[in-house]
Design a protein around this motif. Sequence first.
Motif, short mmCIF file in Angstrom:
data_model
loop_
_atom_site.label_atom_id
_atom_site.label_comp_id
_atom_site.label_asym_id
_atom_site.label_seq_id
_atom_site.Cartn_x
_atom_site.Cartn_y
_atom_site.Cartn_z
N GLN A 1 1.74 -2.52 3.58
CA GLN A 1 1.85 -2.94 4.88
C GLN A 1 1.85 -4.51 4.88
OE1 GLN A 1 0.19 -0.69 8.35
NE2 GLN A 1 -1.34 -0.35 6.97
N LEU A 2 0.52 -5.18 4.43
CA LEU A 2 0.55 -6.49 4.47
C LEU A 2 1.39 -7.19 3.53
CD1 LEU A 2 -1.22 -9.13 5.61
CD2 LEU A 2 -2.86 -8.57 3.85
N TYR B 1 -15.46 2.78 -0.28
CA TYR B 1 -14.33 1.92 -0.26
C TYR B 1 -15.03 0.65 0.03
CZ TYR B 1 -10.63 -0.85 2.16
OH TYR B 1 -9.68 -1.70 2.51
N LYS C 1 -14.83 -2.47 -2.51
CA LYS C 1 -14.38 -3.76 -1.83
C LYS C 1 -15.10 -5.04 -2.21
CE LYS C 1 -10.85 -4.56 -0.15
NZ LYS C 1 -9.53 -5.03 -0.79
N LYS D 1 5.97 4.06 4.28
CA LYS D 1 5.06 3.71 3.00
C LYS D 1 3.64 3.50 3.50
CE LYS D 1 4.39 1.47 -0.73
NZ LYS D 1 3.08 2.10 -0.56
N ASP E 1 0.09 -2.01 -12.87
CA ASP E 1 -1.01 -1.85 -12.24
C ASP E 1 -2.20 -2.82 -12.38
OD1 ASP E 1 -3.66 -0.65 -11.85
OD2 ASP E 1 -3.02 1.37 -12.55
N1 LIG Z 1 -5.32 -0.86 5.76
C1 LIG Z 1 -6.49 -1.31 6.71
O1 LIG Z 1 -6.76 -0.99 7.65
C2 LIG Z 1 -7.25 -2.45 6.07
C3 LIG Z 1 -8.13 -3.06 6.78
C4 LIG Z 1 -9.06 -3.90 6.27
C5 LIG Z 1 -8.47 -4.62 5.02
N2 LIG Z 1 -7.57 -3.87 4.29
C6 LIG Z 1 -7.26 -4.41 3.11
O2 LIG Z 1 -5.96 -5.08 3.04
C7 LIG Z 1 -5.15 -5.06 1.86
C8 LIG Z 1 -3.69 -4.63 2.27
O3 LIG Z 1 -3.95 -3.33 2.81
P1 LIG Z 1 -2.55 -2.63 3.56
O4 LIG Z 1 -2.94 -1.61 4.58
O5 LIG Z 1 -1.35 -3.14 3.37
O6 LIG Z 1 -2.50 -1.45 2.21
P2 LIG Z 1 -1.20 -0.46 1.67
O7 LIG Z 1 -0.21 -0.54 2.51
O8 LIG Z 1 -1.85 0.64 0.97
O9 LIG Z 1 -0.91 -1.69 0.31
C9 LIG Z 1 -1.59 -1.73 -0.79
C10 LIG Z 1 -0.77 -1.76 -1.94
O10 LIG Z 1 -1.31 -1.79 -2.94
C11 LIG Z 1 -0.65 -1.09 -4.08
N3 LIG Z 1 -1.48 -0.53 -5.16
C12 LIG Z 1 -2.56 0.19 -5.01
N4 LIG Z 1 -3.15 0.56 -6.16
C13 LIG Z 1 -2.64 -0.51 -7.04
C14 LIG Z 1 -3.05 -0.79 -8.32
N5 LIG Z 1 -3.82 -0.27 -9.02
N6 LIG Z 1 -1.95 -1.81 -8.86
C15 LIG Z 1 -1.07 -2.34 -8.20
N7 LIG Z 1 -0.92 -2.07 -6.97
C16 LIG Z 1 -1.51 -1.02 -6.36
C17 LIG Z 1 -0.30 0.15 -3.00
O11 LIG Z 1 0.66 0.74 -3.85
P3 LIG Z 1 0.86 2.46 -3.54
O12 LIG Z 1 0.97 2.58 -2.19
O13 LIG Z 1 2.13 2.88 -4.28
O14 LIG Z 1 -0.40 3.17 -4.18
C18 LIG Z 1 0.38 -0.58 -1.93
O15 LIG Z 1 1.54 -0.86 -2.23
C19 LIG Z 1 -6.13 -4.34 0.85
O16 LIG Z 1 -6.69 -5.00 0.06
C20 LIG Z 1 -7.07 -3.74 1.88
O17 LIG Z 1 -8.32 -3.13 1.17
C21 LIG Z 1 -6.78 -2.75 4.73
#
Ligand SMILES: NC(=O)c1ccc[n+]([C@@H]2O[C@H](COP(=O)([O-])OP(=O)(O)OC[C@H]3O[C@@H](n4cnc5c(N)ncnc54)[C@H](OP(=O)(O)O)[C@@H]3O)[C@@H](O)[C@H]2O)c1
Length: 291
Positions: A11-12, A126, A130, A161, A34
């Motif tokens: 997403q981000l 989680y 983190k 996604k 990875d």
């Molecule tokens: N989502 C929330 O509500 C939230 C809130 C606060 C902070 N955050 C933080 O913001 C960041 C972005 O979140 P987001 O919502 O954009 O998450 P997201 O959409 O799940 O994106 C994370 C990406 O990382 C990839 N990924 C996962 N494991 C991996 C690995 N071992 N090696 C390489 N790539 C990997 C995922 O691929 P796959 O999908 O193919 O596994 C996905 O494309 C994260 O650090 C999260 O902790 C998120």
Amino acid sequence: MKILITGANGQLGTDLCRMLNGHQLIPLTIDDGDICDFSFIKRAIVSNRPDVIINTAAYVRVDDCEDNRDLAYRVNALGARNVAVAAEDINALLLHISTDYVFGGEKESHNQPYTEFDHPFPCNTYGESKLAGDNYVKHLCRRHIIVRSSALFGIAGAMGKGGNFVETMLRLGSEKDEIRVVNDQVFSPTFTYDLAIRIAQLIETEYYGVINVTNSGTCSWYDFAVEIMKEAGLNTHVIPVSSAEYPTRARRPAYSVLDNYQAKLLNLKEMRPWKEALHAYFKQKQATGNV
Ligand SMILES: NC(=O)c1ccc[n+]([C@@H]2O[C@H](COP(=O)([O-])OP(=O)(O)OC[C@H]3O[C@@H](n4cnc5c(N)ncnc54)[C@H](OP(=O)(O)O)[C@@H]3O)[C@@H](O)[C@H]2O)c1
């Protein structure tokens, strides 16, 4: 600048790639490799020598982290460590993404927004994993910015996604006449597009350290769901329930609002209110044909 982005199709990551497309980008997805594989990430970073690395990759499924503790630590802690070590090796700026869920585990209830100077205390795997990642970044990479945000919603979540809360509510809203949503967890929903704009500003600075970045205003998941139904024009009846009535595998903070205190100290513009950001999300979905 040359910018390497991990999790580039998340997403981000998706919004960052759009926002930063005037730069030379190296977008990495899980298909490229990875972040847990140190030799992969080291090679990707050392051979490309980016000026900036943005680490968005994470294992974000909060309930699944309880069942897959090792994987949560491997990705969120050791993966971040790998990126930090390689970033330090080439003296790159590392902007690492963290979460409001590093807070909320205190025994007594907290109802004051957490600043960047508050001591983290997670309440689930989680958040713990983190936080371990944040600590590696702090200790292993001198030029770091740790951006903490919360409850992200971004267009990539609407493109199949990974999904997000907004899309889950829209799906449930189209299937059911009434839905029950938790009303005793308070936070600030944040649009990844807005977060990406702030990140684009931050990487041009030397504002090292932790910085909270969320849309302004606060709400519960119930309030958020009501606003989503309103934006979507759905008549689904949203019923407020307590966390006790809606048990999940992971405990969640009752209150995880982040005070964007550093931004105030740095005279950065306050982020727009989350309701306006949600409205913009719906507009973007329409414009991109993801309705
Ligand atoms: N989502 C929330 O509500 C939230 C809130 C606060 C902070 N955050 C933080 O913001 C960041 C972005 O979140 P987001 O919502 O954009 O998450 P997201 O959409 O799940 O994106 C994370 C990406 O990382 C990839 N990924 C996962 N494991 C991996 C690995 N071992 N090696 C390489 N790539 C990997 C995922 O691929 P796959 O999908 O193919 O596994 C996905 O494309 C994260 O650090 C999260 O902790 C998120």
